[in-house]
Write a protein that holds these residues in place. Structure first.
Motif, PDB file in Angstrom:
ATOM      1  N   ASN A 140     -27.182  16.091 -15.126  1.00  0.00           N
ATOM      2  CA  ASN A 140     -27.431  15.597 -13.773  1.00  0.00           C
ATOM      3  C   ASN A 140     -26.456  16.256 -12.815  1.00  0.00           C
ATOM      4  N   THR A 177     -25.664  16.202  -8.361  1.00  0.00           N
ATOM      5  CA  THR A 177     -26.012  15.686  -7.036  1.00  0.00           C
ATOM      6  C   THR A 177     -25.458  16.627  -5.987  1.00  0.00           C
ATOM      7  N   TRP A 178     -26.335  17.043  -5.092  1.00  0.00           N
ATOM      8  CA  TRP A 178     -25.943  17.951  -4.013  1.00  0.00           C
ATOM      9  C   TRP A 178     -26.239  17.321  -2.664  1.00  0.00           C
ATOM     10  N   GLU A 238     -34.505  13.481  -7.376  1.00  0.00           N
ATOM     11  CA  GLU A 238     -34.602  12.228  -6.650  1.00  0.00           C
ATOM     12  C   GLU A 238     -33.870  12.424  -5.331  1.00  0.00           C
ATOM     13  N   ASN A 287     -32.494  11.249  -1.647  1.00  0.00           N
ATOM     14  CA  ASN A 287     -32.039  10.121  -0.847  1.00  0.00           C
ATOM     15  C   ASN A 287     -31.885  10.642   0.578  1.00  0.00           C
ATOM     16  N   GLN A 329     -28.931  13.534   0.225  1.00  0.00           N
ATOM     17  CA  GLN A 329     -28.547  14.008  -1.096  1.00  0.00           C
ATOM     18  C   GLN A 329     -29.762  14.141  -1.996  1.00  0.00           C
ATOM     19  N   THR A 346     -30.432  14.296  -6.231  1.00  0.00           N
ATOM     20  CA  THR A 346     -29.913  14.220  -7.589  1.00  0.00           C
ATOM     21  C   THR A 346     -30.956  14.855  -8.499  1.00  0.00           C
ATOM     22  N   THR A 403     -32.077  16.163 -12.367  1.00  0.00           N
ATOM     23  CA  THR A 403     -31.927  16.070 -13.817  1.00  0.00           C
ATOM     24  C   THR A 403     -32.626  17.284 -14.408  1.00  0.00           C
TER      25      THR A 403
END
Length: 66
Positions: A3, A5-6, A32, A34, A39, A41, A43
């Motif tokens: 995983n 997150t950027w 995913e 947001n 952001q 995320t 996987t």
């Protein structure tokens, strides 16, 4: 599975969310988004796709990873 997150600049609406998620899916991973936090995320399987490929997929949609 890995995983990451950027922070992604330029995402403002549902279309942006769909564009990023689709681009990441086409690259072989799952995203995913947001929108409130700007952001994404992701996987992904390190044996099938690299972070560089995922970055390029998002940037090709016109968004900036910061």
């Amino acid at each position: 599975m890995t995983n990451v997150t950027w922070n992604v600049e330029g995402m403002t609406c549902g279309h942006c969310k769909q564009a990023v998620e689709k681009a990441v899916a086409n690259a072989g991973a799952q995203a995913e988004v947001n929108l409130a936090d700007k952001q994404v995320t992701i996987t992904y399987d390190e044996e099938k796709v690299t972070p560089e490929v995922l970055r390029e997929a998002i940037e090709d949609q016109g968004y900036d990873i910061v």
